[in-house]
Design a protein around this motif. Structure first.
Motif: not given
Length: 282
Positions: A37-62
């Motif tokens: 926070a002092p460095a001006g950076v926020s945290v984006l947390v995503q909760v998923v239920t399986d690995r496919a959803a986690e991988i899709a999250t990284y791809e979407r974020w990118s």
């Protein structure tokens, strides 16, 4: 993105009720945000239920340029996520053992070494048969803890019985019942891979008519207020989780700035002795 809108992403593959029960990642996020926070950076947390959803999250974020870096957690050996973030060009830090990081910066906790310390503690009390209720077996830290417990038990001539849990209260209870009712020999102590499962273990002991600690000693991995408030209060392998979060934040800031790869050593864990452990009945 502007400097003020930089974000670090964290994806947690957990059932929502398990994450709600578990104190670890709440404390980890406190430490992470204290530095970011002092460095001006926020945290984006995503909760998923399986690995496919986690991988899709990284791809979407990118694809959407939503984050400037990520923290990877709960890795297994040869984990596909390491190669994925490299292909996506996402600066990344691994929370776990360096053997899983494949060259990425790492915040390392010595799970195998701390597991040996837990067995050493129980052996010092005189326990000869111990149980281990694990987390999900695909996680590298689960494998390392199990290996550390097995190695120390073998050196001390102890018997180690293992049952699989899932970090939930119900999972801990079911795994403890498996150890206490179905193995032919009953452990006089059980180490649980988190605090929530250890609470389930107390319930399992009561269901079997066992008293804690007179008939069964219980040790939780990860200390928490729940350990302190339990009846009896739980002995625990205590980590400075907020400090681990702070180290992860410094590591990801350095990585985002293009700094050389580094392994950041987390503070050592230690046993906090409370009322749930004692010498076994003779």
């Amino acid at each position: 993105m502007t400097q003020a809108s930089r974000r670090v992403g964290l994806v947690l593959e957990r059932a929502s009720h398990v994450l709600g029960e578990e104190a670890y990642y709440h404390e980890f996020l406190e430490g992470l945000e204290r530095v970011l926070a002092p460095a001006g950076v926020s945290v984006l947390v995503q909760v998923v239920t399986d690995r496919a959803a986690e991988i899709a999250t990284y791809e979407r974020w990118s694809a959407q340029a939503r984050v400037d870096g990520v923290v990877l957690v709960d890795l297994g050996p040869d984990d596909e996520r390491v190669g994925l973030v490299a292909r996506l060009g996402l600066p990344a830090v691994v929370l776990g053992d360096p053997s899983t990081a494949q060259g990425l910066p790492t915040v390392w906790t010595d799970d195998a070494g701390f597991a040996r310390e837990a067995v050493d503690f129980l052996a010092g009390l005189g326990h000869r048969v111990a149980g281990h209720v694990t987390g999900p077996p695909a996680f590298a830290h689960t494998q390392l803890r199990r290996g550390g417990l097995q190695a120390e038990a073998a050196e001390r001539g102890m018997t180690l019985l293992v049952a699989e849990g899932d970090y939930s209260y119900d999972g801990g209870r079911a795994a403890a019942l498996e150890l206490l009712e179905t193995r032919g020999v009953r452990p006089t102590a059980i180490v649980f891979d988190n605090d929530v499962m250890a609470l389930g273990g107390l319930d399992a002991a009561a269901a079997c008519g066992l008293r804690v600690p007179a008939d069964l000693s219980v040790v939780a991995w990860d200390d928490s207020p729940q350990c302190q408030l339990a009846m009896p209060a739980l002995s625990a392998m205590s980590h400075d989780v907020e400090r681990i979060g702070e180290l992860a934040a410094r590591a990801v800031l350095a990585t985002m700035a293009g700094a050389p790869v580094e392994v950041y050593q987390a503070p050592p864990a230690h046993i906090v002795v409370r009322s749930s452990t004692q010498a076994p009945a003779s």
